[in-house]
Design a protein around this motif. Structure first.
Motif, mmCIF file in Angstrom:
data_model
loop_
_atom_site.group_PDB
_atom_site.id
_atom_site.type_symbol
_atom_site.label_atom_id
_atom_site.label_comp_id
_atom_site.label_asym_id
_atom_site.label_seq_id
_atom_site.Cartn_x
_atom_site.Cartn_y
_atom_site.Cartn_z
ATOM 1 N N ALA A 36 36.764 97.534 54.640
ATOM 2 C CA ALA A 36 37.976 96.929 55.219
ATOM 3 C C ALA A 36 37.709 95.599 55.907
ATOM 4 O O ALA A 36 38.600 94.756 55.996
ATOM 5 N N ASN A 37 36.481 95.392 56.394
ATOM 6 C CA ASN A 37 36.172 94.137 57.096
ATOM 7 C C ASN A 37 36.511 92.926 56.230
ATOM 8 O O ASN A 37 36.930 91.893 56.743
ATOM 9 N N HIS B 339 30.788 91.636 62.714
ATOM 10 C CA HIS B 339 30.974 92.565 61.596
ATOM 11 C C HIS B 339 30.364 93.931 61.935
ATOM 12 O O HIS B 339 30.987 94.970 61.754
ATOM 13 N N MET B 340 29.146 93.896 62.466
ATOM 14 C CA MET B 340 28.455 95.131 62.834
ATOM 15 C C MET B 340 29.207 95.842 63.963
ATOM 16 O O MET B 340 29.311 97.071 63.973
ATOM 17 N N ILE B 364 26.333 108.493 59.226
ATOM 18 C CA ILE B 364 26.952 107.172 59.143
ATOM 19 C C ILE B 364 26.272 106.277 58.109
ATOM 20 O O ILE B 364 25.130 106.480 57.739
ATOM 21 N N LEU B 365 27.044 105.319 57.646
ATOM 22 C CA LEU B 365 26.562 104.284 56.730
ATOM 23 C C LEU B 365 27.282 103.006 57.139
ATOM 24 O O LEU B 365 28.514 102.989 57.196
ATOM 25 N N MET B 366 26.530 101.974 57.471
ATOM 26 C CA MET B 366 27.165 100.747 57.946
ATOM 27 C C MET B 366 26.729 99.572 57.088
ATOM 28 O O MET B 366 25.572 99.498 56.675
ATOM 29 N N ALA B 367 27.672 98.667 56.856
ATOM 30 C CA ALA B 367 27.338 97.458 56.106
ATOM 31 C C ALA B 367 27.502 96.254 57.022
ATOM 32 O O ALA B 367 28.351 96.252 57.907
ATOM 33 N N ASN B 368 26.668 95.250 56.815
ATOM 34 C CA ASN B 368 26.835 94.010 57.570
ATOM 35 C C ASN B 368 27.013 92.828 56.626
ATOM 36 O O ASN B 368 26.410 92.772 55.573
ATOM 37 N N THR B 369 27.872 91.911 57.044
ATOM 38 C CA THR B 369 28.080 90.662 56.327
ATOM 39 C C THR B 369 28.225 89.558 57.356
ATOM 40 O O THR B 369 29.035 89.684 58.265
ATOM 41 N N CYS B 370 27.400 88.520 57.257
ATOM 42 C CA CYS B 370 27.541 87.356 58.140
ATOM 43 C C CYS B 370 27.626 86.107 57.281
ATOM 44 O O CYS B 370 26.679 85.823 56.541
ATOM 45 N N TYR B 371 28.729 85.392 57.421
ATOM 46 C CA TYR B 371 28.835 84.096 56.756
ATOM 47 C C TYR B 371 28.546 82.994 57.770
ATOM 48 O O TYR B 371 28.842 83.145 58.968
ATOM 49 N N SER B 372 27.992 81.880 57.304
ATOM 50 C CA SER B 372 27.827 80.694 58.147
ATOM 51 C C SER B 372 28.371 79.494 57.391
ATOM 52 O O SER B 372 28.179 79.379 56.177
ATOM 53 N N MET B 373 29.029 78.589 58.138
ATOM 54 C CA MET B 373 29.555 77.361 57.534
ATOM 55 C C MET B 373 28.575 76.215 57.791
ATOM 56 O O MET B 373 28.229 75.935 58.936
ATOM 57 N N VAL B 382 24.517 86.370 54.681
ATOM 58 C CA VAL B 382 23.435 87.361 54.701
ATOM 59 C C VAL B 382 24.125 88.725 54.798
ATOM 60 O O VAL B 382 25.153 88.853 55.457
ATOM 61 N N ALA B 383 23.592 89.718 54.086
ATOM 62 C CA ALA B 383 24.229 91.040 54.062
ATOM 63 C C ALA B 383 23.165 92.131 54.090
ATOM 64 O O ALA B 383 22.013 91.903 53.716
#
Lengths: 102, 429
Positions: A36-37, B339-340, B364-373, B382-383
């Motif tokens: 959903a993020n 995101h986290m 639990i299962l967690m995903a991370n996504t970080c965008y940079s401009m 980075v994910a």
């Protein structure tokens, strides 16, 4: 009386098994909230650039997720993220989003 | 004996929501939902706390009463705030309200400061004088800054030397300092030793400031004083951007730990006595979990971060209190990101819906996504995906999952902006 006791045992043991299974698996609504993020709550994206996945055809979703995972379908971030999920989870995701309202 | 069995059976059936006389098939019982009820108080309405509040309501079908206590009436996003500093975004676009949480999700939002928590009485006292009792408390305090670690960074110095590491007034104030700086001036940014909030954030800020200088003040310079031995995230991608877009503008100094600042001389000093002068000083002090978590003795790891159980996010020290977001002592390679924090919010919401229904929390299962401009249009990511390992009792990166962009692209610049709109909507909408 013995019949009642044995029935109790059957119920209790089936509950125990169900509880054990429930504790090992991720809950589907929780699992789907991982997405959903970027794709919006329940897969309804608020932006044009991120595709809405709510209400998509189940098979189409599943094929797409599997293709990202296998490398058959190219992308920026999805192929990398899909390596973190097993096939049963991909099926649960396809189930969940295909049954959400668009 | 018979009566005892019967009453036990009846209680068991009632407990799972089936009256006597109902046909019962094995396996069906657990599929029948049991309503989660109870009271949860959430302290802190950022990415972690707001997400937890919304998803607690959603997943309990409004069965759980949720009160969110947040000191400010609106939230200013830290993600994307570097674009405001670089002149690529309107500040107003960072601002989010709690209206949807109130109106759409039925969260009680109270804008006040928490003054104390009594974990035995399970009660939260606020500056407004009101008291809120809870079955479970979620503390999502974000970070606070350890100014004491840098000599001279006192309350007076903080008026002119900014961190701008929380979205808010400092975001705009730093932008104004850069606008006021003469062409040919020097902007100095210092980065504390990891862990700190948003690992790629300082390097993205360097890109955004460089973008502004290149267009408007091309004779200006940027000095990056990094207490770490290398760029902490997306290293190759940032290095490539600095070489390709901003050649000759950026002086990067690894292992340069700022320990003193002199406001009148606009001078920073390192632990080994090196010095640097700058026209605009942007000093990021070391960070720790937010003040309220410290006050509650939740910061049991080096008095900086909160240790938690990674299935329930419950504090390692205070029962019935759950800690989420940047204040948590992170799992291996798990960044302190917005995101986290959102994913922590969902993990605790899912766990509490189970617990308050009389069931056990699921893994639990967690995903991370970080965008940079990197400028106004090019983005990188980075994910990672983190799955709970029951033996290690901590989430670990799933082998082979995640990674970074291979190179900067305009499509990922668009994704970065789409990500922001989506996560704001998923958290506050």
């Amino acid at each position: 009386m013995f019949r009642r006791i044995s029935m109790f045992v059957v119920i209790a043991s089936s509950l125990a098994i169900s509880a054990a299974q429930a504790a090992d698996d991720l809950k589907p609504n929780y699992l789907a909230s991982n997405c959903a993020n970027c794709h919006g709550t329940d897969g309804r994206s608020p932006t044009e650039i991120m595709p809405t996945i709510a209400g998509e055809d189940r098979q189409k979703l599943l094929d797409s997720l599997r293709a990202y995972k296998s490398g058959e379908r190219h992308g920026t971030i999805m192929p990398q993220l899909m390596q973190g999920y097993n096939d049963s989870e991909l099926q649960q995701l396809a189930d969940y989003f295909s049954t959400q309202k668009k | 004996m018979k009566n005892h069995i019967d009453s036990t059976r009846r209680r068991l059936l009632q407990a799972i929501g089936i009256g006597s006389g109902t046909a019962l098939l094995p396996g069906l019982a657990m599929a029948l939902p049991r309503q989660a009820t109870g009271k949860v108080v959430v302290i802190g309405g950022g990415f972690a706390g707001a997400t937890a509040a919304k998803y607690l309501r959603k997943w309990s079908n409004n069965g759980i009463e949720v009160t969110l206590i947040e000191r400010t009436p609106t939230y200013v996003s830290c993600p994307m705030s570097n674009e405001v500093i670089g002149g690529n975004r309107d500040y107003k676009s960072l601002v989010r309200t709690y209206d949807a949480l109130k109106k759409h999700w039925g969260v009680t939002v109270v804008n006040t400061e928490v003054t104390s928590v009594d974990p035995l009485a399970k009660s939260v006292k606020t500056a407004s004088g009101r008291e809120y009792t809870y079955d479970r408390l979620i503390v999502a305090p974000g970070i606070d800054l350890m100014f004491d670690e840098i000599k001279g960074y006192d309350a007076n110095a903080q008026k002119t030397v900014l961190h701008a590491w929380k979205g808010g007034p400092q975001t705009l104030a730093l932008r104004k300092q850069l606008e006021a700086m003469k062409d040919g001036g020097t902007y100095v940014i210092s980065i504390p030793k990891a862990p700190y909030r948003c690992p790629p954030g300082p390097y993205e800020r360097v890109c955004q400031v460089a973008f502004y200088f290149k267009k408007n003040k091309p004779a200006s310079k940027i000095v990056v004083l990094d207490a770490n031995d290398s760029i902490q995230s997306k290293g190759k991608l940032f290095q490539a951007a600095w070489n390709n877009y901003y050649a000759g503008m950026i002086d990067y100094r690894p292992n340069w730990n700022v320990t003193e600042v002199d406001v009148s001389k606009k001078l920073v000093t390192s632990e080994v006595g090196d010095t640097f002068k700058g026209d605009v000083l942007n000093i990021l002090p070391p960070m720790r979990g937010g003040d309220i978590a410290r006050k509650m003795n939740l910061l049991n790891i080096n008095q900086r971060w909160a240790g938690v159980d990674w299935v329930t996010m419950e504090s390692a020290v205070v029962p019935n209190v759950h800690v989420i977001g940047d204040a948590v002592f992170a799992a291996p390679q798990m960044p302190k990101s917005g995101h986290m924090a959102n994913q922590h919010g969902k993990a605790v919401a899912s766990a509490l819906v189970e617990i308050l229904s009389g069931r056990e929390a699921s893994p639990i299962l967690m995903a991370n996504t970080c965008y940079s401009m990197l400028d106004d249009v090019h983005g990188v990511h980075v994910a990672s995906v983190h799955r709970y390992n029951p033996e290690a009792k901590v989430p670990q990166i799933v082998p082979g999952s995640g990674g970074t962009s291979t190179e900067a692209s305009m499509i990922e610049g668009r994704y970065a902006h789409g990500w922001a709109d989506s996560i704001w909507s998923d958290t506050f909408g």
